[in-house]
Design a protein around this motif. Structure first.
Motif, PDB file in Angstrom:
ATOM      1  N   GLU A 112      43.723  60.900  52.714  1.00  0.00           N
ATOM      2  CA  GLU A 112      42.548  60.168  53.176  1.00  0.00           C
ATOM      3  C   GLU A 112      41.883  59.388  52.042  1.00  0.00           C
ATOM      4  N   MET A 113      41.884  59.958  50.836  1.00  0.00           N
ATOM      5  CA  MET A 113      41.269  59.281  49.698  1.00  0.00           C
ATOM      6  C   MET A 113      42.010  57.989  49.370  1.00  0.00           C
ATOM      7  N   PHE A 114      43.366  58.039  49.368  1.00  0.00           N
ATOM      8  CA  PHE A 114      44.130  56.843  49.025  1.00  0.00           C
ATOM      9  C   PHE A 114      44.146  55.836  50.173  1.00  0.00           C
ATOM     10  N   VAL A 115      44.119  56.314  51.410  1.00  0.00           N
ATOM     11  CA  VAL A 115      44.046  55.391  52.543  1.00  0.00           C
ATOM     12  C   VAL A 115      42.721  54.621  52.519  1.00  0.00           C
ATOM     13  N   LYS A 116      41.648  55.327  52.201  1.00  0.00           N
ATOM     14  CA  LYS A 116      40.345  54.668  52.104  1.00  0.00           C
ATOM     15  C   LYS A 116      40.321  53.672  50.956  1.00  0.00           C
ATOM     16  N   LYS A 117      40.974  54.030  49.856  1.00  0.00           N
ATOM     17  CA  LYS A 117      41.040  53.112  48.724  1.00  0.00           C
ATOM     18  C   LYS A 117      41.870  51.883  49.064  1.00  0.00           C
ATOM     19  N   LYS A 118      42.894  52.065  49.873  1.00  0.00           N
ATOM     20  CA  LYS A 118      43.727  50.946  50.302  1.00  0.00           C
ATOM     21  C   LYS A 118      42.950  50.002  51.207  1.00  0.00           C
ATOM     22  N   GLU A 119      42.048  50.547  52.031  1.00  0.00           N
ATOM     23  CA  GLU A 119      41.224  49.704  52.896  1.00  0.00           C
ATOM     24  C   GLU A 119      40.215  48.900  52.088  1.00  0.00           C
ATOM     25  N   ILE A 120      39.714  49.494  51.008  1.00  0.00           N
ATOM     26  CA  ILE A 120      38.720  48.806  50.177  1.00  0.00           C
ATOM     27  C   ILE A 120      39.379  47.723  49.326  1.00  0.00           C
ATOM     28  N   SER A 121      40.545  48.062  48.742  1.00  0.00           N
ATOM     29  CA  SER A 121      41.230  47.128  47.858  1.00  0.00           C
ATOM     30  C   SER A 121      42.555  46.702  48.486  1.00  0.00           C
ATOM     31  N   PHE A 173      45.849  47.361  46.544  1.00  0.00           N
ATOM     32  CA  PHE A 173      46.282  48.729  46.287  1.00  0.00           C
ATOM     33  C   PHE A 173      47.410  49.106  47.245  1.00  0.00           C
ATOM     34  N   PHE A 174      48.483  49.680  46.706  1.00  0.00           N
ATOM     35  CA  PHE A 174      49.633  50.098  47.505  1.00  0.00           C
ATOM     36  C   PHE A 174      49.703  51.614  47.536  1.00  0.00           C
ATOM     37  N   PHE A 175      49.939  52.145  48.736  1.00  0.00           N
ATOM     38  CA  PHE A 175      50.073  53.591  48.892  1.00  0.00           C
ATOM     39  C   PHE A 175      50.963  53.883  50.090  1.00  0.00           C
ATOM     40  N   ASP A 176      51.866  54.828  49.910  1.00  0.00           N
ATOM     41  CA  ASP A 176      52.729  55.267  50.988  1.00  0.00           C
ATOM     42  C   ASP A 176      53.048  56.749  50.784  1.00  0.00           C
ATOM     43  N   PHE A 177      53.321  57.439  51.875  1.00  0.00           N
ATOM     44  CA  PHE A 177      53.590  58.871  51.784  1.00  0.00           C
ATOM     45  C   PHE A 177      54.450  59.307  52.962  1.00  0.00           C
ATOM     46  N   GLU A 178      54.988  60.509  52.863  1.00  0.00           N
ATOM     47  CA  GLU A 178      55.743  61.146  53.936  1.00  0.00           C
ATOM     48  C   GLU A 178      55.454  62.639  53.930  1.00  0.00           C
ATOM     49  N   VAL A 179      55.582  63.259  55.097  1.00  0.00           N
ATOM     50  CA  VAL A 179      55.406  64.706  55.229  1.00  0.00           C
ATOM     51  C   VAL A 179      56.704  65.326  55.708  1.00  0.00           C
ATOM     52  N   ASP A 180      56.859  66.629  55.463  1.00  0.00           N
ATOM     53  CA  ASP A 180      58.071  67.320  55.880  1.00  0.00           C
ATOM     54  C   ASP A 180      57.884  67.944  57.254  1.00  0.00           C
ATOM     55  N   ASP A 181      58.790  68.827  57.639  1.00  0.00           N
ATOM     56  CA  ASP A 181      58.737  69.444  58.963  1.00  0.00           C
ATOM     57  C   ASP A 181      57.525  70.350  59.143  1.00  0.00           C
ATOM     58  N   SER A 231      55.223  65.709  51.202  1.00  0.00           N
ATOM     59  CA  SER A 231      56.481  65.862  50.464  1.00  0.00           C
ATOM     60  C   SER A 231      56.772  64.692  49.535  1.00  0.00           C
ATOM     61  N   LYS A 232      56.298  63.507  49.871  1.00  0.00           N
ATOM     62  CA  LYS A 232      56.542  62.325  49.040  1.00  0.00           C
ATOM     63  C   LYS A 232      55.297  61.446  49.051  1.00  0.00           C
ATOM     64  N   ALA A 233      55.018  60.832  47.924  1.00  0.00           N
ATOM     65  CA  ALA A 233      53.884  59.917  47.820  1.00  0.00           C
ATOM     66  C   ALA A 233      54.101  58.984  46.642  1.00  0.00           C
ATOM     67  N   ILE A 234      53.615  57.762  46.769  1.00  0.00           N
ATOM     68  CA  ILE A 234      53.689  56.774  45.687  1.00  0.00           C
ATOM     69  C   ILE A 234      52.495  55.847  45.826  1.00  0.00           C
ATOM     70  N   TRP A 235      51.924  55.441  44.702  1.00  0.00           N
ATOM     71  CA  TRP A 235      50.794  54.527  44.721  1.00  0.00           C
ATOM     72  C   TRP A 235      50.792  53.661  43.471  1.00  0.00           C
ATOM     73  N   ALA A 236      50.174  52.482  43.611  1.00  0.00           N
ATOM     74  CA  ALA A 236      50.042  51.527  42.505  1.00  0.00           C
ATOM     75  C   ALA A 236      48.855  50.628  42.805  1.00  0.00           C
TER      76      ALA A 236
END
Length: 303
Positions: free
Chosen positions: A171-180, A183-191, A196-201
């Protein structure tokens, strides 16, 4: 003195103890048909602690056989009156300077708790929060709480959000992506719905890549933390020969699929621009995933 309830009497004695400079603790009580008929509250230094021979750990002696106490007894009207009160103490009471360290004299108010929560979002620890609060009120005597109170609340707060910290991270990075927008952010969750995976720049990192992204280094040999997440930074060198970070990734497993997702997400963050060369380690999973994604780059594997 007579009080409408036992809680009202206890609160009065706590206020009295705080003003005098001593702590209290709960004593014995008598109950009849589920109703408390009498209740003892003692000085915290009442009694003597038995010293055990051969103990491996020497405990601090805090008891001084103090007889100060108060006894509340229930009346026929359902109220509580002071049945017995011993004022004299067998020890020196705390001075105004040292009263802030008493357990009954130090507690956090709602404003201080909110202040610690806000500082937690800024990666500020309890010690920094305590010192900054002292600067606002003027001195340590006006804080109204000790450093241990700040640390204990910080610990309890971390335990409370332990189960939902992954969701807070997203939620913190999604909110930051909306503001800027840059800003790039992506993630994935497991079963198990765990991150399980995340990347940001951020925008500066992506801008640096467009200028100095000819050769990058990617090292995933950092130690894991309590979340079992591998820290994977993408770094390079600018024209001042200083290291710059292009992106940061987190993966829970060092397998081919995780690295493939990470590399593909990195390219999407950098608008599909591949570097001329990539320097990394001898990880087998990286050796397989790297040519599948960065097919136009030169791969250099260091020891």
């Amino acid at each position: 003195m007579t009080f409408d309830s036992l809680e009202e009497g206890v609160k009065f004695y706590e206020t009295y103890a705080k003003a005098c400079g001593f702590d209290i603790r709960s004593g014995t009580k008598k109950v009849y048909k589920g109703v408390v008929t009498s209740k003892y509250y003692l000085c915290n230094k009442q009694g003597m602690r038995e010293q055990k021979l051969g103990a491996l750990r020497r405990r601090l002696v805090t008891r001084e056989d103090c007889y100060a106490k108060i006894v509340f007894q229930r009346t026929k009207e359902g109220k509580y009156w002071v049945f017995k009160f011993i004022e004299a103490h067998s020890h020196i009471l705390a001075s105004p300077i040292s009263r802030q360290h008493l357990k009954g004299s130090s507690s956090l108010n709602s404003g201080q708790k909110r202040y610690i929560m806000n500082n937690l979002n800024l990666n500020k620890g309890p010690t920094s929060s305590y010192r900054m609060w002292k600067e606002q009120v003027g001195c340590y005597l006006k804080v109204g709480a000790s450093l241990d109170n700040f640390k204990n609340f910080y610990r309890d707060l971390k335990c409370f959000i332990n189960e939902s910290d992954g969701q807070m991270f997203v939620e913190m990075f999604v909110k930051k992506k909306e503001i800027s927008p840059s800003f790039f952010f992506d993630f994935e969750v497991d079963d198990t719905k765990s991150l399980s995976k995340a990347i940001w720049a951020d925008g500066i990192s992506r801008r640096n890549y467009s200028l100095f992204g000819d050769s990058i280094s990617m090292d995933a040999t950092y130690g894991t933390n309590k979340y079992n997440q591998i820290f994977v930074p993408f770094t390079g060198v600018d024209h001042h020969k200083k290291c710059v970070t292009f992106a940061v990734g987190l993966i829970s497993r060092e397998d081919v699929s995780s690295y493939t997702w990470l590399f593909e997400s990195f390219l999407r963050a950098m608008n599909g621009k591949q570097p001329d060369s990539i320097i990394t380690d001898q990880d087998p999973a990286i050796k397989i995933a790297l040519p599948n994604v960065f097919d136009k780059s030169v791969h250099k594997f260091c020891c």
